[in-house]
Enzyme design. Structure first.
Site, PDB file in Angstrom:
ATOM      1  N   CYS A  73     -12.470  47.519 -52.949  1.00 56.22           N
ATOM      2  CA  CYS A  73     -12.336  49.066 -53.574  1.00 56.22           C
ATOM      3  C   CYS A  73     -13.940  49.570 -53.852  1.00 56.22           C
ATOM      4  O   CYS A  73     -14.281  50.433 -53.832  1.00 56.22           O
ATOM      5  CB  CYS A  73     -11.530  49.117 -54.750  1.00 56.22           C
ATOM      6  SG  CYS A  73      -9.793  48.826 -54.428  1.00 56.22           S
ATOM      7  N   LYS A  99     -21.233  54.948 -54.097  1.00 61.14           N
ATOM      8  CA  LYS A  99     -20.249  55.795 -53.236  1.00 61.14           C
ATOM      9  C   LYS A  99     -21.125  56.769 -52.626  1.00 61.14           C
ATOM     10  O   LYS A  99     -20.808  57.247 -51.657  1.00 61.14           O
ATOM     11  CB  LYS A  99     -19.398  56.406 -54.384  1.00 61.14           C
ATOM     12  CG  LYS A  99     -18.443  55.622 -55.366  1.00 61.14           C
ATOM     13  CD  LYS A  99     -17.499  55.104 -53.937  1.00 61.14           C
ATOM     14  CE  LYS A  99     -16.235  54.362 -54.900  1.00 61.14           C
ATOM     15  NZ  LYS A  99     -15.146  53.576 -54.022  1.00 61.14           N
ATOM     16  N   GLU A 107     -21.793  54.701 -49.648  1.00 63.16           N
ATOM     17  CA  GLU A 107     -20.456  54.353 -48.868  1.00 63.16           C
ATOM     18  C   GLU A 107     -20.245  55.667 -48.034  1.00 63.16           C
ATOM     19  O   GLU A 107     -19.661  55.575 -46.616  1.00 63.16           O
ATOM     20  CB  GLU A 107     -19.446  54.091 -49.960  1.00 63.16           C
ATOM     21  CG  GLU A 107     -18.223  53.817 -49.173  1.00 63.16           C
ATOM     22  CD  GLU A 107     -17.002  53.682 -50.066  1.00 63.16           C
ATOM     23  OE1 GLU A 107     -16.289  52.392 -49.923  1.00 63.16           O
ATOM     24  OE2 GLU A 107     -16.791  54.321 -51.300  1.00 63.16           O
ATOM     25  N   GLU A 152      -1.304  44.023 -47.453  1.00 63.58           N
ATOM     26  CA  GLU A 152      -2.061  43.022 -46.828  1.00 63.58           C
ATOM     27  C   GLU A 152      -1.839  41.754 -47.668  1.00 63.58           C
ATOM     28  O   GLU A 152      -1.794  40.456 -47.007  1.00 63.58           O
ATOM     29  CB  GLU A 152      -3.363  43.367 -46.924  1.00 63.58           C
ATOM     30  CG  GLU A 152      -4.252  42.675 -46.001  1.00 63.58           C
ATOM     31  CD  GLU A 152      -5.747  43.170 -45.917  1.00 63.58           C
ATOM     32  OE1 GLU A 152      -6.619  42.686 -45.131  1.00 63.58           O
ATOM     33  OE2 GLU A 152      -5.958  44.353 -46.586  1.00 63.58           O
ATOM     34  N   GLU A 156     -19.082  54.220 -39.982  1.00 63.94           N
ATOM     35  CA  GLU A 156     -17.638  53.869 -39.600  1.00 63.94           C
ATOM     36  C   GLU A 156     -16.766  54.762 -40.326  1.00 63.94           C
ATOM     37  O   GLU A 156     -15.428  54.913 -40.171  1.00 63.94           O
ATOM     38  CB  GLU A 156     -17.263  52.316 -40.002  1.00 63.94           C
ATOM     39  CG  GLU A 156     -17.366  52.182 -41.419  1.00 63.94           C
ATOM     40  CD  GLU A 156     -18.772  51.601 -41.898  1.00 63.94           C
ATOM     41  OE1 GLU A 156     -18.910  50.771 -42.712  1.00 63.94           O
ATOM     42  OE2 GLU A 156     -19.570  51.896 -41.163  1.00 63.94           O
ATOM     43  N   CYS A 189     -15.391  50.166 -63.322  1.00 57.44           N
ATOM     44  CA  CYS A 189     -16.163  51.626 -63.053  1.00 57.44           C
ATOM     45  C   CYS A 189     -16.324  52.383 -64.316  1.00 57.44           C
ATOM     46  O   CYS A 189     -17.100  53.295 -64.260  1.00 57.44           O
ATOM     47  CB  CYS A 189     -15.005  52.307 -62.157  1.00 57.44           C
ATOM     48  SG  CYS A 189     -14.530  51.594 -60.583  1.00 57.44           S
ATOM     49  N   SER A 221     -10.010  42.152 -48.136  1.00 57.26           N
ATOM     50  CA  SER A 221      -9.051  42.942 -47.596  1.00 57.26           C
ATOM     51  C   SER A 221      -9.695  43.790 -46.875  1.00 57.26           C
ATOM     52  O   SER A 221     -11.006  44.473 -46.962  1.00 57.26           O
ATOM     53  CB  SER A 221      -8.440  43.653 -48.882  1.00 57.26           C
ATOM     54  OG  SER A 221      -7.783  44.819 -48.491  1.00 57.26           O
ATOM     55  N   GLU A 229      -3.416  47.626 -49.464  1.00 55.91           N
ATOM     56  CA  GLU A 229      -3.973  46.141 -50.092  1.00 55.91           C
ATOM     57  C   GLU A 229      -2.814  45.463 -50.577  1.00 55.91           C
ATOM     58  O   GLU A 229      -2.938  44.060 -50.293  1.00 55.91           O
ATOM     59  CB  GLU A 229      -4.961  46.539 -51.111  1.00 55.91           C
ATOM     60  CG  GLU A 229      -6.109  45.515 -51.330  1.00 55.91           C
ATOM     61  CD  GLU A 229      -7.281  45.850 -52.205  1.00 55.91           C
ATOM     62  OE1 GLU A 229      -8.372  45.988 -51.578  1.00 55.91           O
ATOM     63  OE2 GLU A 229      -6.916  46.082 -53.217  1.00 55.91           O
TER      64      GLU A 229
END
Length: 587
Positions: free
Chosen positions: A310, A369, A372, A287, A377, A514, A330, A284
């Protein structure tokens, strides 16, 4: 603000005008039971629909009882909070609520931590005199959250969190009378709605009406399978909150005990997601620098500000609400998914294992999560990079189920090569931590100079939206930070309108970051608990020998032996992703 005096249970109290009876009573140590009322100090919101009527009190000169959460104090008011009339009314209300509530306390996920159960015990409810029809709703299981509306008491805390704090607008009260319920529009399933799976509705639900999908049974099944090698990664926020489940003070760091517990439970290897956080910074951060260099070279097509990626709750949010801006964030995967991708390739190769024989479990402070890890993908021929994700609360249940005395466990170290991390990795747990970690590395890569001061206090704090300018050796890098999706929406609207002046923006879906994730021990909006967790994270960062991601020796080795260069061809294939338009389509 002018002050007024009133009397509560024969005690005189002075409060500011506009104060509710509930808050006034707290100032003198008088507890008035509540169910629907909830004050979220960390986001500055208060839920007080006055619907449950458990908080009723008696006012001198008033014929009917008054809900203490909605009644504002007046000069000279005489309040009685626990007269026989009040107690009888509360008991009657509670009995009526319980008459339409499943008696499943032994198997309910909230048993022992249920506000409804606690209030019933306080009121001494031992039988339900009212018998009649009970509500029956379909159970809604999404990839991350279960809705069991038979247990809903219409407190509408979830609605407040979803609509006002997160501005997602997925949940609202629908229907009338006995059929009323909190649900997505047209009573559609969560999976088909605008839900981001941030889980903040679960965090404030007083009953078991909203809960996370429990993956512990699947984890145990994997652990006892002799044909599987099971490894686990633990997110940085977990170590600052897990101890609360075992009676320790909020902010007690239990990193070593957590590792010990996981090894005793039976995991073959115990790794640290902080390692993957360092890896995230390499990708990141690179980038960010690439976009900045193009911007400084006059490229008008470069997408700035770059947005961190994230947080899966936040990713879901922008995919649903800002599908025309999918090229702005990102493309770096989250640390959870980067860890899984490296584990199922590099680590599996090191351990001489087939991909499908390696089970990757993650312990996360987050419900999103779970979703996710199931995204297509992040699978190779149907095999996910991360097989199962459990929350901090689920881990605590596994530790208790294994009959481990957590507080007496000796500290143990993470395994390597994916257990070594820097201070930059651990601060991912806090709002502002991701961008601070990125700045530590990006500064040195951009300037080729040593960054002597690694603590960027200007990037820390609990304000919903923050901004700072960091001097990159003469270049003023403008940074924005938002935590909570309502605040994220404000910054995104500026980006969409073309009025944002930031070069980089960090966004986390959960208030506090978090550490305030919906899978953490319940904090009930207590800002002090979140601040203590945040302070613990910064203490662990300060105690690390290495505090910059690009100096992690195992990260350096990983690029040398396997990945090549940051944002290179192989790194991009394994560690980057793409986004999808998830805006509901009107038919």
């Amino acid at each position: 603000m002018s002050q007024i005096k009133l009397t509560i249970d024969n005690k005189t109290v002075q409060v500011a005008q506009g104060t509710s009876i509930v808050d006034a009573a707290k100032q003198i140590g008088v507890n008035i039971p509540t169910l629907c009322h909830m004050k979220l100090e960390h986001v500055g919101y208060e839920n007080k629909p006055g619907g449950c009527r458990i908080c009723v009190v008696e006012l001198e000169g008033r014929k009917n009882l008054a809900p203490a959460c909605k009644t504002i104090c007046t000069e000279g008011m005489q309040v009685s909070t626990h007269t026989l009339r009040v107690i009888n009314a509360r008991r009657t209300v509670m009995e009526l609520i319980l008459s339409d509530h499943p008696a499943e306390c032994l198997t309910c996920v909230k048993s022992g931590k249920c506000d409804l159960q606690t209030r019933a015990q306080e009121l001494g409810i031992r039988e339900i005199p009212y018998q009649g029809e009970q509500s029956k709703y379909k159970e809604d299981k999404s990839p991350a959250i279960i809705r069991d509306m038979d247990k809903c008491i219409m407190c509408r805390r979830c609605e407040m969190m979803c609509k006002q704090v997160q501005t997602v607008g997925c949940l609202s009260a629908i229907n009338r009378g006995f059929e009323s319920v909190v649900a997505p529009a047209f009573e559609m399933d969560l999976e088909k709605s605008t839900c981001t799976y941030c889980g903040q509705c679960v965090a404030v639900c007083p009953t078991g009406a909203l809960s996370e999908i429990d993956n512990t049974r699947k984890v145990i099944a994997a652990l006892v399978n002799p044909n599987k090698t099971v490894i686990v990664q633990t997110a940085p926020a977990v170590r600052a909150a897990l101890g609360e489940e075992f009676g320790l003070e909020p902010g007690t760091l239990v990193t070593g005990k957590m590792v010990s517990a996981l090894k005793k439970i039976g995991f073959d290897k115990v790794f640290d997601t902080d390692f993957a956080a360092d890896l995230t910074i390499m990708e990141e951060g690179t980038e960010l620098l690439n976009r900045l260099q193009k911007h400084l070279a006059g490229d008008k097509n470069v997408k700035l500000p770059i947005l961190t990626s994230c947080c899966p709750g936040w990713v879901n949010f922008f995919e649903t609400n800002y599908p025309d801006m999918l090229d702005v964030p990102s493309t770096a995967k989250s640390p959870q998914q980067m860890f899984g991708a490296i584990a199922k390739t590099y680590l599996a190769e090191q351990m001489k294992l087939k991909r499908e024989d390696l089970v990757v479990v993650s312990v996360m402070p987050c419900l999103a999560k779970k979703y996710e890890s199931q995204r297509k993908e992040f699978q190779v021929n149907g095999n996910p990079d991360v097989d199962l994700s459990i929350t901090t609360r689920e881990l605590s249940q596994m530790i208790k189920g294994a009959n481990l005395n957590f507080n007496e466990l000796h500290n143990e170290e993470f395994d390597n090569p994916m257990g070594e991390s820097t201070g930059a990795g651990v601060i991912f747990a806090n709002t502002g931590g991701v961008i601070e970690a990125a700045v530590r590395t990006a500064y040195e890569l951009h300037t080729q100079k040593t960054l002597e001061k690694v603590d960027f206090h200007e990037l820390r704090g609990f304000e919903g939206i923050r901004s700072a300018t960091v001097d990159f050796d003469g270049f003023p890098l403008k940074i924005g930070i938002a935590h909570g999706l309502g605040h994220a929406r404000q910054l995104l609207n500026e980006v969409k309108a073309g009025t944002s002046t930031f070069h980089a923006i960090e966004i986390m879906a959960c208030p506090g970051g978090c550490i305030g994730g919906a899978g953490q021990p319940y904090h009930h909006g207590d800002t002090n608990i979140l601040k203590q967790r945040a302070a613990a994270i910064y203490r662990e960062d300060a105690g690390k020998a290495i505090r910059k991601s690009h100096q992690n020796p195992f990260i350096i080795k990983l690029y040398d032996e396997f990945l090549g260069e940051p944002c290179g061809e192989k790194a991009h294939k394994l560690l980057h992703t793409h986004y999808f338009d998830k805006k509901p389509k009107v038919k």
